[in-house]
Design a protein around this motif. Structure first.
Motif, PDB file in Angstrom:
ATOM      1  N   LEU A  56       0.833  -1.197   0.000  1.00  0.00           N
ATOM      2  CA  LEU A  56       0.000   0.000   0.000  1.00  0.00           C
ATOM      3  C   LEU A  56       0.871   1.253   0.000  1.00  0.00           C
ATOM      4  O   LEU A  56       0.556   2.243  -0.665  1.00  0.00           O
TER       5      LEU A  56
ATOM      6  N   ARG B  65       0.890   4.234  -2.839  1.00  0.00           N
ATOM      7  CA  ARG B  65       0.838   5.673  -2.559  1.00  0.00           C
ATOM      8  C   ARG B  65       1.916   6.407  -3.338  1.00  0.00           C
ATOM      9  O   ARG B  65       1.668   7.475  -3.904  1.00  0.00           O
TER      10      ARG B  65
ATOM     11  N   ILE C 268      -6.979   5.882  -0.975  1.00  0.00           N
ATOM     12  CA  ILE C 268      -6.012   5.407   0.017  1.00  0.00           C
ATOM     13  C   ILE C 268      -6.173   6.167   1.328  1.00  0.00           C
ATOM     14  O   ILE C 268      -6.070   5.588   2.423  1.00  0.00           O
TER      15      ILE C 268
ATOM     16  N   VAL D 119      -6.313  -1.253  -4.399  1.00  0.00           N
ATOM     17  CA  VAL D 119      -6.273  -1.032  -2.952  1.00  0.00           C
ATOM     18  C   VAL D 119      -6.646  -2.311  -2.209  1.00  0.00           C
ATOM     19  O   VAL D 119      -6.056  -2.646  -1.174  1.00  0.00           O
TER      20      VAL D 119
END
Length: 374
Positions: free
Chosen positions: A31, A35, A83, A281
């Motif tokens: 994750l 980003r 996110i 995600v």
């Protein structure tokens, strides 16, 4: 006093099984990488996608092939918001309001203050940059310049105002109490109420609920429920509901994006991108890639915010100064390298040194008891 009856090991009842719950870790390496990718595509959009004049020509003419991809880079902001919905809910879960406020202030402001300060120094000498004036520069330090109709020191700062409003909603949520059932209710009702506020021109309510981006944050919140509690029909229904609303928002914006780029931005591509973002995600959290861990991924995640803060004006300065004198790809590489070096400096010299002291100071101020006798 009567002694308690003894129970032998053979006759003791077996302990009740613990309730099943998805495993939650403090860091999700993949994750973090996602980003950083979102930040990278936004950088690509600003430097080679959107129609800026620092190259002397439109970017689509300078980078005709690259522009076919980077013209969609603005969608990195939507990915950021998804996110954020996931990560900020994860940050707030189980915390009290002072703890949440302290963690967010320490995360956002130290690097932001330095980014604003050095950007204002650049703009004092570079006439191609933005000009907020002295008072406008001071207001920029509050991160609320959009509320006062003051020009942001960096163009990308507009998203921080949206993030602050989301933090405000989460703060209110903390006062009420965050539960799975309430998150599901918010994920369904918030985008709907926000759209009603926008359709009825409800002024302040419309601003606070920001209908254009509510589905993306709500989508991230629903995906966090899948990560924390495992698959459930209602959580996935909330994800699907907000994906549909997000696709609608993204495809509607395609015409405006076409104007900004000066070339066709396909609503079909933008719509499918939102579906892909939701899948990504999930993949890097509750999905197979959620188990990926590596230190360099955490570092990439840490560099995301400072890179986003600093990239635009300094990269534009490099392009404005050196375009036409060197090959355009050399100038582009120099602009990206400048932004990366500044982001690394912001992270290691500012964020890592000031995060804990700022967080602790804010926490003490919010939780401090009155002195005896006063």
């Amino acid at each position: 006093m009567t002694s308690a009856p003894t129970v032998s090991a053979d006759t003791a009842p077996a302990p009740a099984p613990a309730p099943t719950k998805a495993v939650r870790r403090s860091r999700l390496g993949a994750l973090d990488a996602l980003r950083f990718i979102a930040a990278a595509v936004v950088v690509g959009y600003h430097l080679t996608g959107i129609g800026i004049d620092y190259w002397g020509l439109e970017p689509r003419e300078v980078f005709p092939s690259l522009n076919h991809v980077t013209r969609y880079g603005y969608l990195g902001v939507e990915l950021f918001f998804i996110i954020s919905g996931f990560v900020i809910l994860m940050t707030a879960w189980g915390r009290d309001l002072p703890g949440f406020v302290a963690s967010r202030l320490a995360r956002l402001f130290p690097a932001y203050w330095v980014a604003v300060a050095i950007t204002l120094v650049l703009q004092a000498y570079w006439k191609g940059g933005r000009d907020q004036g002295f008072v406008g520069g001071l207001i920029n330090l509050t991160m609320t310049q959009d509320a006062w109709d003051v020009l942001s020191a960096q163009g990308a700062f507009w998203t921080l105002w949206i993030e602050l409003k989301f933090y405000l909603l989460i703060g209110v949520f903390l006062l009420v109490g965050i539960t799975k059932q309430r998150v599901i209710a918010v994920a369904f009702l918030w985008p709907l109420l926000a759209q009603i506020a926008r359709a009825t021109d409800s002024g302040m309510l419309n601003s606070l609920l920001f209908a254009e981006y509510a589905p993306f944050f709500a989508m991230g919140m629903a995906l966090f429920l899948v990560y924390r509690f495992g698959n459930s029909f209602i959580a996935w229904l909330a994800v699907a509901y907000n994906v549909i609303l997000g696709v609608r928002q993204a495809t509607e914006y395609a015409d405006r994006a076409t104007e900004l780029v000066g070339a066709t931005v396909s609503p079909v591509v933008t719509g499918w991108a939102i579906v892909a973002f939701a899948a990504l995600v999930w993949l890097v959290s509750a999905g197979p890639l959620g188990r990926v861990e590596a230190r360099f991924l955490t570092t990439l995640g840490a560099l995301t915010y400072p890179l986003y803060l600093i990239h635009a004006q300094f990269a534009f300065w490099v392009i404005d100064t050196f375009h036409g004198r060197y090959d355009e790809y050399v100038v582009l590489a120099a602009a990206v390298a400048t932004a990366l070096v500044l982001a690394i400096a912001l992270h290691y010299l500012v964020e890592r040194r000031l995060h804990d002291p700022v967080r602790d100071a804010v926490l003490r101020g919010l939780r401090e008891s009155p002195r005896s006798g006063r």
